[in-house]
Design an enzyme around this catalytic site. Sequence first.
Site, short mmCIF file in Angstrom:
data_model
loop_
_atom_site.label_atom_id
_atom_site.label_comp_id
_atom_site.label_asym_id
_atom_site.label_seq_id
_atom_site.Cartn_x
_atom_site.Cartn_y
_atom_site.Cartn_z
N GLY A 308 0.80 -1.21 0.00
CA GLY A 308 0.00 0.00 0.00
C GLY A 308 0.84 1.27 0.00
O GLY A 308 2.02 1.28 -0.37
N GLY A 309 0.20 2.37 0.42
CA GLY A 309 0.90 3.65 0.49
C GLY A 309 1.44 3.89 1.89
O GLY A 309 1.61 2.98 2.67
N GLY A 310 1.69 5.16 2.19
CA GLY A 310 2.16 5.51 3.53
C GLY A 310 3.56 6.07 3.58
O GLY A 310 3.94 6.69 4.58
N TYR A 315 7.72 17.22 5.43
CA TYR A 315 7.27 18.57 5.11
C TYR A 315 7.98 19.65 5.92
O TYR A 315 8.12 20.78 5.47
CB TYR A 315 5.76 18.69 5.34
N CYS A 521 -13.77 35.62 1.41
CA CYS A 521 -14.37 36.33 2.55
C CYS A 521 -14.80 35.28 3.58
O CYS A 521 -15.97 35.18 3.95
CB CYS A 521 -15.54 37.19 2.11
#
Length: 681
Positions: A308-310, A315, A521
């Site tokens: 899978g991912g991960g 960052y 806004c």
Amino acid sequence: MKETLQLETSPLNNSKKTSTWTIENSENLYYIKGWGEPYFSINAAGHITVSPQGDLGVSLDLYELVQSLKKRNISFPLLIRFSDILADRLARLNASFDRAIARYNYPNKYQGVYPIKCNQHRHIVETIVNYSKSYQFGLEAGSKPELMIALATLDPSLIAPNYAPIIICNGYKDPAYIKTAILATQLGYKPIIVIEQLEELFLTLEISKQLGIEPSLGVRAKLSTKGSGRWGNSTGDRAKFGLTIPEILTVVEYLKSEENLHYLQLLHFHIGSQIASISVIKDAIREASQIYIQLAKVNPNMQYLDVGGGLGVDYDGSKTNFYASKNYNMQNYANDIVAEVKESCEAANIEAPILISESGRAIAAHHSVLIFDVLNTNDVCTTPPEFIAENDNLIIRNLWQTYESIDVKNYQETYHDAIQFKEEAISLFNFGYLSLAERAKAEQLYWACCQKILEITRHQDYVPDDLEDLEKTMASIYYINLSVFQSAPDSWAIDQLFPIMPIHRLDEEPTQRAILADLTCDSDGKIDQFIDLRDVKSVLELHRLKTLESGHHETQSKGKKIKNETKMAEPYYLGMFLVGAYQEIMGNLHNLFGDINVIHISMSTKGYEIEHLVKGDTIKEVLSYVQYDAEALLESMRQRTEKALQDHRLTLEESQQLLQDYEENLNHYTYLVSDQEKSKS
């Protein structure tokens, strides 16, 4: 909080400041080496540079590139995609697994797939497919539309002889999804239908029987190993996707009863996106390896283990298990997977599987940079009044005495005094005992007190809890030409941190602390959390805007020309980095700010070239998304101007000017553009 904290003092918080600001100070302040290497750095001119090919290629001056794009009449904000970074990320991922396989003598191979959901834009998927041919990379589809993309983009004839490119079919599946996937095997693909629910198994077998085509099946396991960070609930008994162990056994027994057990070839698991801790990955692969072994013992046709991912992205550059970081690198990740699977399979005397990963974020995040300009700023006025008269109200004189008495010994006490006097001033004003001018003077003194106290706290090793928010309270507001909801939705929705910094003037000391406010806004349309080695900063260090010489422009009112003098700020550009994963496709149309201009840059022997320019939405296009017809709107405006003409509320010239402006605006970019840009477009 992050666990490892061997830190240098930030240049702006060090009482022993150097007299001259250098680019090394900027490198430390924004920690660009932590999150940016090997793609982003600072040159001697104080500009961000980009090395799209990593350590081996040439560098581009990002500020000069932006200036060049501006001369091409490409308006801000804009997203710059560096295709060569995608190529480099793919190469690094495959090289990491190749080294791990060689190091541990793993008796099988690695074949990655790119999860289309990470960034579905055509140019990106096509670029990844093109660069990954030599790695026999496949695609992962989590929905029927993504399966359509995968089938049309991957070309079996262009990869390797006698090789069927893998398409991992995840997500909820209806009969049309399953039928298309099974039929695609006849085109030379190897679609593996991953069973997420038991109903999908029965549906797949029924369709397979109708078509007379044998499917390749996988099962997605709900591991007991818990993920970490924001996606930690992707695993466990109550996870959204996957089968429990009893359900997996039901799949095996049912396939065996139908004499179709050989259809089952793959075990898949996913413990969440952006896994910050390598220990979580180790625990998951250990559990998954044992499940695979048990399946392989009853079904020798098992071939694949999809982890899978991960695989995370750092960052903030801290290299910790903080949610916006990771305490491992790509090579650690590959080593731990390969070593654990090999050891487990050897102990059980089971043939080691082909390893698959779905590392979308780690491939796509680095290649996109969001560039936007600062429109103006709003600063707290911290200059005290020029004088205090003896006949000024007592509350004003008390505030003045408080301001004059602030020092390093009493700054905490005087802070609370200033708050009390300000509140008393507002109370007196509300009961009519203080004039508007007196209230203004009281507030002016209060902010002057806060600024004086803040300067003291910046040089202290410890800041008392009651003063921790003072930095944010005193921060300037920098208004940016951007919609957070459109271009950085994770920043708003889940407080995802992205590196943000100026792309120029990095040889100058940034003297302002600021938060960023976007064009919408909406009070949530702001960014007030920034990367920091210690934890998360509430302000970003930025430069004061420089004012250019005053200019003149003319406007017309009732046929008369009026000259206006304006002071314009020198353009100040900020970059938000590592935004290539998920952000673009998840953006929304808050306040009808649409897609932004996108530039695809690739390196060539002569420097760089613009591969693609994808123009951002016009106002007309965005209005069509919410079912407005531009021609109908224009006709409605025409009728209103005719009525105003009849009522003598507009002259003929004014009505025509209004209609012309209205029609031109419909074809303009949804973001703010200068008059000069409008005249060129």
